[in-house]
Design a protein around this motif. Structure first.
Motif, short mmCIF file in Angstrom:
data_model
loop_
_atom_site.label_atom_id
_atom_site.label_comp_id
_atom_site.label_asym_id
_atom_site.label_seq_id
_atom_site.Cartn_x
_atom_site.Cartn_y
_atom_site.Cartn_z
N GLN A 194 2.31 1.66 -3.48
CA GLN A 194 1.32 2.16 -4.43
C GLN A 194 1.08 3.65 -4.24
O GLN A 194 1.00 4.40 -5.21
CB GLN A 194 0.00 1.40 -4.26
N LYS A 195 0.97 4.08 -3.00
CA LYS A 195 0.76 5.51 -2.73
C LYS A 195 1.98 6.32 -3.15
O LYS A 195 1.84 7.42 -3.68
CB LYS A 195 0.45 5.74 -1.25
N SER A 196 3.14 5.75 -2.96
CA SER A 196 4.37 6.43 -3.36
C SER A 196 4.42 6.57 -4.88
O SER A 196 4.79 7.62 -5.41
CB SER A 196 5.58 5.65 -2.86
N PHE A 228 2.02 9.24 -5.91
CA PHE A 228 2.58 10.54 -5.57
C PHE A 228 3.61 10.96 -6.62
O PHE A 228 3.63 12.10 -7.07
CB PHE A 228 3.20 10.50 -4.18
N GLU A 256 0.83 -1.20 0.00
CA GLU A 256 0.00 0.00 0.00
C GLU A 256 0.87 1.26 0.00
O GLU A 256 0.60 2.21 -0.75
CB GLU A 256 -0.92 0.00 1.22
#
Length: 133
Positions: free
Chosen positions: A118-120, A123, A115
């Motif tokens: 994925q967020k990185s 971003f 997770e």
């Protein structure tokens, strides 16, 4: 995802109580006899009829649902002395339970890392998009 830590303490305390034909108060007194400092003992209160009753914290130690473990280290130590078992046995019954619990922890860590990755990535993509504007 939250991983619950197993708690065999209520089962063990209830088994001890039944095996020795004790009331909650009698068991608390046995535990308290193993604790030298009165401030560290499991507290009792007196009801309207002058009868000793345990504070709700002890009831949560033996509750089948939503049980808690003693926060006080002297109480925990006295309980394992009374039960005559190693502390780890109040959490896990055997090595297989330890392995299963650690596997669940591992799975949660892996999911959390995925997770984060994925967020990185999202971003980074947003940052690149902003630069292009």
């Amino acid at each position: 995802m939250k991983i619950d830590i197993p708690n065999k303490l209520p089962m063990l305390l209830n088994e001890y109580k039944e095996k020795n034909h004790l009331t909650n108060i009698e068991m608390i007194k046995q535990i308290n006899d193993l604790i030298s400092n009165p401030q560290d003992r499991i507290q009792l209160k007196v009801d309207d009829y002058g009868k000793d009753i345990p504070f709700s914290s002890f009831n949560s130690f033996i509750a089948k649902r939503h049980s808690t473990r003693p926060k006080n280290v002297f109480q925990r130590n006295a309980i394992i002395q009374l039960l005559d078992i190693p502390y780890i046995k109040t959490i896990f019954s055997d090595g297989n339970e330890v392995i299963e619990h650690l596997e669940k922890c591992y799975d949660v860590v892996i999911d959390n890392l995925k997770e984060i990755q994925q967020k990185s990535d999202l971003f980074r993509q947003e940052k690149i998009s902003i630069r292009e504007i």
